[in-house]
Design an enzyme around this catalytic site. Structure first.
Site, mmCIF file in Angstrom:
data_model
loop_
_atom_site.group_PDB
_atom_site.id
_atom_site.type_symbol
_atom_site.label_atom_id
_atom_site.label_comp_id
_atom_site.label_asym_id
_atom_site.label_seq_id
_atom_site.Cartn_x
_atom_site.Cartn_y
_atom_site.Cartn_z
ATOM 1 N N HIS A 56 -0.466 3.609 1.422
ATOM 2 C CA HIS A 56 0.901 3.391 1.655
ATOM 3 C C HIS A 56 1.300 2.882 2.792
ATOM 4 C CE1 HIS A 56 -0.892 6.791 4.121
ATOM 5 N NE2 HIS A 56 0.204 7.124 4.881
ATOM 6 N N HIS A 58 2.469 3.357 6.028
ATOM 7 C CA HIS A 58 2.312 3.608 7.370
ATOM 8 C C HIS A 58 1.435 2.651 8.189
ATOM 9 C CE1 HIS A 58 3.677 8.207 6.708
ATOM 10 N NE2 HIS A 58 4.769 7.242 6.730
ATOM 11 N N ASP A 60 -0.802 3.326 10.477
ATOM 12 C CA ASP A 60 -2.183 3.657 10.826
ATOM 13 C C ASP A 60 -3.168 3.368 9.613
ATOM 14 O OD1 ASP A 60 -0.651 5.810 9.642
ATOM 15 O OD2 ASP A 60 -2.823 7.045 9.972
ATOM 16 N N HIS A 61 -2.234 2.830 8.485
ATOM 17 C CA HIS A 61 -2.909 2.480 7.402
ATOM 18 C C HIS A 61 -3.022 0.937 7.052
ATOM 19 C CE1 HIS A 61 -3.506 6.769 5.907
ATOM 20 N NE2 HIS A 61 -2.661 6.961 6.897
ATOM 21 N N HIS A 112 3.972 12.308 0.416
ATOM 22 C CA HIS A 112 4.067 11.805 1.750
ATOM 23 C C HIS A 112 5.057 10.737 2.072
ATOM 24 C CE1 HIS A 112 1.892 11.389 5.712
ATOM 25 N NE2 HIS A 112 1.555 9.987 5.362
ATOM 26 N N ASP A 132 -3.251 9.917 2.318
ATOM 27 C CA ASP A 132 -2.695 10.817 3.031
ATOM 28 C C ASP A 132 -1.953 11.774 2.183
ATOM 29 O OD1 ASP A 132 -3.576 9.772 5.371
ATOM 30 O OD2 ASP A 132 -1.483 9.321 6.501
ATOM 31 N N HIS A 170 -7.961 10.868 6.720
ATOM 32 C CA HIS A 170 -8.024 11.607 8.285
ATOM 33 C C HIS A 170 -8.997 12.649 8.255
ATOM 34 C CE1 HIS A 170 -4.528 9.517 9.905
ATOM 35 N NE2 HIS A 170 -3.778 9.320 8.594
#
Ligand code: ZN
Ligand code: FE
Length: 260
Positions: A56, A58, A60-61, A112, A132, A170
């Site tokens: 996805h 985001h 942090d990905h 998410h 996530d 995570h």
């Protein structure tokens, strides 16, 4: 044939490295930061990075995608419904993705984010890269989707074979299990798993992968039909929830976890 290793990023992210040990080709999943991957590639010069899988959008990905692509010419595979930097192959629900000499299946699992994709490998030891969406003992927050969407997405993942390994992005397992224990205080398997995870985290070890059989026994978000869970969530909300309405239970459970 496929070997999975976590590369740590930020505080609690894992970038999963997938290696085909026969071809010396590898892929990474959700590289929020290029540095850990570039370091690994520098230390392992026989390996070629051929693919970057994204679950996805985001940061942090996806934060490391551009740098990795420049360095390696790897192909970027990501969800069709989301804006992914430098995406080469935009995948839809149920699409077969060929990489590392084998096939993965893309599963659209919104909740998410709107277009979140999980990647399933149906080989001799099946596994799912759940991003996530499904965490060990938990699930992602509802940033873009509805509770009903997330509930359906988790149910869909739960229908994969029981021995499917779950690789999420995570290290949230310990806090997830503390919540699970509050929600089902008499569930002995949650207590057992909590103790195991406390020991692993004391040694700074990772708690992944999980598998779907374990998740069905200990992940509250897959247990909206547990009488104890429904009763605990009801008394927390001071509102009677109906076990026959799992989406209402799930909605309340997710809200409780957000403030836990
Ligand atoms: Zn996310
Ligand atoms: Fe994340």
């Amino acid at each position: 044939m496929l070997n999975l290793t976590p590369l740590k990023a930020f505080n609690d992210n894992y970038i999963w490295l997938i290696q085909n040990t026969q071809t010396f080709q590898c892929a990474v999943v959700d590289p929020g930061d290029a540095a850990p991957v570039l370091k690994w590639l520098a230390e392992n010069p026989h390996w070629q990075l051929t693919d970057i899988l994204i679950t996805h959008h985001h940061k942090d990905h996806t934060g490391g995608v551009s740098a990795l692509k420049q360095h390696s010419l790897a192909r970027v595979v990501g969800p069709a419904l989301e804006n992914i930097p430098a995406c080469d192959l935009a995948v839809q629900d149920n699409q077969t993705v060929e990489l590392l000499g084998t096939e993965f299946t893309a599963m659209l699992v919104p909740g998410h984010t709107k277009g979140h994709i999980a990647y399933y490998w149906a080989g001799e030891q099946p596994f799912v890269l759940s991003g996530d969406t499904l965490f060990a003992a938990g699930c992602g927050r509802l940033f873009e989707g509805t509770a009903a969407q997330m509930y359906d997405s988790l149910q869909r993942l739960a229908q994969l074979p029981d021995h499917t390994l779950v690789y999420c992005t995570h290290e949230y397992t310990l806090s997830n299990l503390k919540f699970a224990a509050a929600v089902e205080p008499t569930n002995a398997l949650i207590q057992q798993r909590l103790q195991q995870v406390i020991e692993l985290r004391k040694q700074d070890l990772n708690t992944l992968p999980s598998n779907l059989a374990v998740e069905k026994e200990t992940n509250p978000f897959l247990r909206c039909n547990s009488s104890e869970l429904v009763q605990q969530v009801s008394s927390h909300l001071q509102k009677t929830l109906d076990k026959q309405d799992p989406i209402a239970v799930f909605t309340a459970l997710r809200a409780w976890k957000d403030n836990f």
